[in-house]
Write a protein that holds these residues in place. Structure first.
Motif, PDB file in Angstrom:
ATOM      1  N   LEU A 123       0.245   4.156  -7.401  1.00  0.00           N
ATOM      2  CA  LEU A 123      -1.044   4.179  -6.697  1.00  0.00           C
ATOM      3  C   LEU A 123      -2.173   4.761  -7.536  1.00  0.00           C
ATOM      4  O   LEU A 123      -3.321   4.760  -7.098  1.00  0.00           O
ATOM      5  CB  LEU A 123      -0.917   4.978  -5.392  1.00  0.00           C
ATOM      6  CG  LEU A 123      -0.040   4.345  -4.326  1.00  0.00           C
ATOM      7  CD1 LEU A 123       0.066   5.267  -3.115  1.00  0.00           C
ATOM      8  CD2 LEU A 123      -0.585   2.993  -3.909  1.00  0.00           C
ATOM      9  N   GLN A 124      -1.856   5.243  -8.719  1.00  0.00           N
ATOM     10  CA  GLN A 124      -2.908   5.793  -9.553  1.00  0.00           C
ATOM     11  C   GLN A 124      -3.864   4.681  -9.960  1.00  0.00           C
ATOM     12  O   GLN A 124      -3.451   3.627 -10.399  1.00  0.00           O
ATOM     13  CB  GLN A 124      -2.323   6.509 -10.756  1.00  0.00           C
ATOM     14  CG  GLN A 124      -1.625   7.777 -10.329  1.00  0.00           C
ATOM     15  CD  GLN A 124      -1.058   8.578 -11.476  1.00  0.00           C
ATOM     16  OE1 GLN A 124      -1.171   8.209 -12.631  1.00  0.00           O
ATOM     17  NE2 GLN A 124      -0.451   9.701 -11.144  1.00  0.00           N
ATOM     18  N   MET A 184      -3.998  12.180   1.219  1.00  0.00           N
ATOM     19  CA  MET A 184      -4.575  11.234   0.267  1.00  0.00           C
ATOM     20  C   MET A 184      -4.323  11.727  -1.159  1.00  0.00           C
ATOM     21  O   MET A 184      -3.961  10.938  -2.037  1.00  0.00           O
ATOM     22  CB  MET A 184      -6.073  11.029   0.514  1.00  0.00           C
ATOM     23  CG  MET A 184      -6.647   9.951  -0.388  1.00  0.00           C
ATOM     24  SD  MET A 184      -8.235   9.250   0.120  1.00  0.00           S
ATOM     25  CE  MET A 184      -9.217  10.668   0.456  1.00  0.00           C
ATOM     26  N   ALA A 185      -4.463  13.013  -1.399  1.00  0.00           N
ATOM     27  CA  ALA A 185      -4.197  13.569  -2.729  1.00  0.00           C
ATOM     28  C   ALA A 185      -2.729  13.357  -3.111  1.00  0.00           C
ATOM     29  O   ALA A 185      -2.416  13.026  -4.260  1.00  0.00           O
ATOM     30  CB  ALA A 185      -4.558  15.052  -2.755  1.00  0.00           C
ATOM     31  N   ARG A 236      -2.270   9.766  -4.119  1.00  0.00           N
ATOM     32  CA  ARG A 236      -2.898   9.477  -5.418  1.00  0.00           C
ATOM     33  C   ARG A 236      -2.022   9.913  -6.585  1.00  0.00           C
ATOM     34  O   ARG A 236      -2.189   9.424  -7.695  1.00  0.00           O
ATOM     35  CB  ARG A 236      -4.272  10.136  -5.513  1.00  0.00           C
ATOM     36  CG  ARG A 236      -5.320   9.455  -4.663  1.00  0.00           C
ATOM     37  CD  ARG A 236      -6.671  10.135  -4.875  1.00  0.00           C
ATOM     38  NE  ARG A 236      -7.626   9.728  -3.890  1.00  0.00           N
ATOM     39  CZ  ARG A 236      -8.457   8.694  -4.024  1.00  0.00           C
ATOM     40  NH1 ARG A 236      -8.430   7.984  -5.110  1.00  0.00           N
ATOM     41  NH2 ARG A 236      -9.300   8.401  -3.066  1.00  0.00           N
ATOM     42  N   ARG A 237      -1.100  10.826  -6.351  1.00  0.00           N
ATOM     43  CA  ARG A 237      -0.198  11.279  -7.420  1.00  0.00           C
ATOM     44  C   ARG A 237       0.986  10.333  -7.616  1.00  0.00           C
ATOM     45  O   ARG A 237       1.718  10.456  -8.597  1.00  0.00           O
ATOM     46  CB  ARG A 237       0.307  12.695  -7.117  1.00  0.00           C
ATOM     47  CG  ARG A 237      -0.768  13.754  -7.276  1.00  0.00           C
ATOM     48  CD  ARG A 237      -0.196  15.165  -7.214  1.00  0.00           C
ATOM     49  NE  ARG A 237       0.411  15.475  -5.934  1.00  0.00           N
ATOM     50  CZ  ARG A 237      -0.215  16.002  -4.882  1.00  0.00           C
ATOM     51  NH1 ARG A 237      -1.494  16.298  -4.961  1.00  0.00           N
ATOM     52  NH2 ARG A 237       0.429  16.250  -3.755  1.00  0.00           N
ATOM     53  N   ASP A 241      -7.915   2.092  -5.310  1.00  0.00           N
ATOM     54  CA  ASP A 241      -8.913   2.629  -4.386  1.00  0.00           C
ATOM     55  C   ASP A 241      -8.270   2.868  -3.035  1.00  0.00           C
ATOM     56  O   ASP A 241      -7.492   2.041  -2.554  1.00  0.00           O
ATOM     57  CB  ASP A 241     -10.072   1.645  -4.196  1.00  0.00           C
ATOM     58  CG  ASP A 241     -10.953   1.530  -5.426  1.00  0.00           C
ATOM     59  OD1 ASP A 241     -11.028   2.502  -6.191  1.00  0.00           O
ATOM     60  OD2 ASP A 241     -11.559   0.472  -5.601  1.00  0.00           O
ATOM     61  N   MET A 242      -8.607   4.005  -2.430  1.00  0.00           N
ATOM     62  CA  MET A 242      -8.109   4.278  -1.086  1.00  0.00           C
ATOM     63  C   MET A 242      -9.111   5.145  -0.346  1.00  0.00           C
ATOM     64  O   MET A 242      -9.952   5.799  -0.954  1.00  0.00           O
ATOM     65  CB  MET A 242      -6.724   4.920  -1.117  1.00  0.00           C
ATOM     66  CG  MET A 242      -6.641   6.273  -1.739  1.00  0.00           C
ATOM     67  SD  MET A 242      -4.965   6.983  -1.689  1.00  0.00           S
ATOM     68  CE  MET A 242      -4.096   5.946  -2.830  1.00  0.00           C
ATOM     69  N   GLN A 243      -9.014   5.103   0.962  1.00  0.00           N
ATOM     70  CA  GLN A 243      -9.911   5.889   1.791  1.00  0.00           C
ATOM     71  C   GLN A 243      -9.229   6.247   3.094  1.00  0.00           C
ATOM     72  O   GLN A 243      -8.298   5.584   3.537  1.00  0.00           O
ATOM     73  CB  GLN A 243     -11.197   5.135   2.092  1.00  0.00           C
ATOM     74  CG  GLN A 243     -10.985   4.005   3.103  1.00  0.00           C
ATOM     75  CD  GLN A 243     -12.265   3.388   3.613  1.00  0.00           C
ATOM     76  OE1 GLN A 243     -12.781   2.527   2.961  1.00  0.00           O
ATOM     77  NE2 GLN A 243     -12.738   3.832   4.760  1.00  0.00           N
ATOM     78  N   TYR A 273       3.867   5.400   2.737  1.00  0.00           N
ATOM     79  CA  TYR A 273       3.940   4.479   1.623  1.00  0.00           C
ATOM     80  C   TYR A 273       5.358   3.955   1.540  1.00  0.00           C
ATOM     81  O   TYR A 273       6.303   4.708   1.342  1.00  0.00           O
ATOM     82  CB  TYR A 273       3.509   5.192   0.344  1.00  0.00           C
ATOM     83  CG  TYR A 273       3.511   4.321  -0.882  1.00  0.00           C
ATOM     84  CD1 TYR A 273       2.615   3.273  -1.001  1.00  0.00           C
ATOM     85  CD2 TYR A 273       4.402   4.560  -1.900  1.00  0.00           C
ATOM     86  CE1 TYR A 273       2.621   2.472  -2.133  1.00  0.00           C
ATOM     87  CE2 TYR A 273       4.406   3.776  -3.037  1.00  0.00           C
ATOM     88  CZ  TYR A 273       3.516   2.738  -3.154  1.00  0.00           C
ATOM     89  OH  TYR A 273       3.506   1.961  -4.269  1.00  0.00           O
TER      90      TYR A 273
END
Length: 99
Positions: A47-48, A38-39, A42-43, A51-53, A1
């Motif tokens: 980015l909260q 990914m977790a 997400r923190r 959507d991501m995958q 990121y």
């Protein structure tokens, strides 16, 4: 990121465009390590709610999910599935690889 990623996400959100982040090269990590990454992402406050995958062009991981996501962006609201229908068709509910 990176800062460039943050700028692109902010720009898209500022234009009221959907954002769906692909965590590419997921095949280079074990499944557990990829989920942990990914977790971690997400923190990050910026980015909260984004959507991501996990995704890998090499192995095909996430291709079906991405196709479905893009198709929903171009489907008129009157033709979209209800949330219950969408949940019944998700990879998570099928007991597939993402279960």
């Amino acid at each position: 990121y990176t800062a460039h990623d943050a700028d692109l996400i902010a720009f898209a959100e500022g234009c009221n465009r959907p954002v769906h982040v692909l965590l590419n090269k997921a095949d280079k990590l074990s499944r557990g390590a990829a989920i942990q990454e990914m977790a971690r992402l997400r923190r990050i406050p910026e980015l909260q709610g984004v959507d991501m995958q996990l995704f890998s062009a090499q192995s095909g991981l996430g291709i079906d999910e991405l196709h479905e996501r893009i198709a929903r962006w171009f489907t008129p609201d009157s033709e979209k599935e209800t949330p219950a229908e969408a949940g019944a068709n998700s990879e998570f509910s099928k007991g597939g690889e993402n279960s």
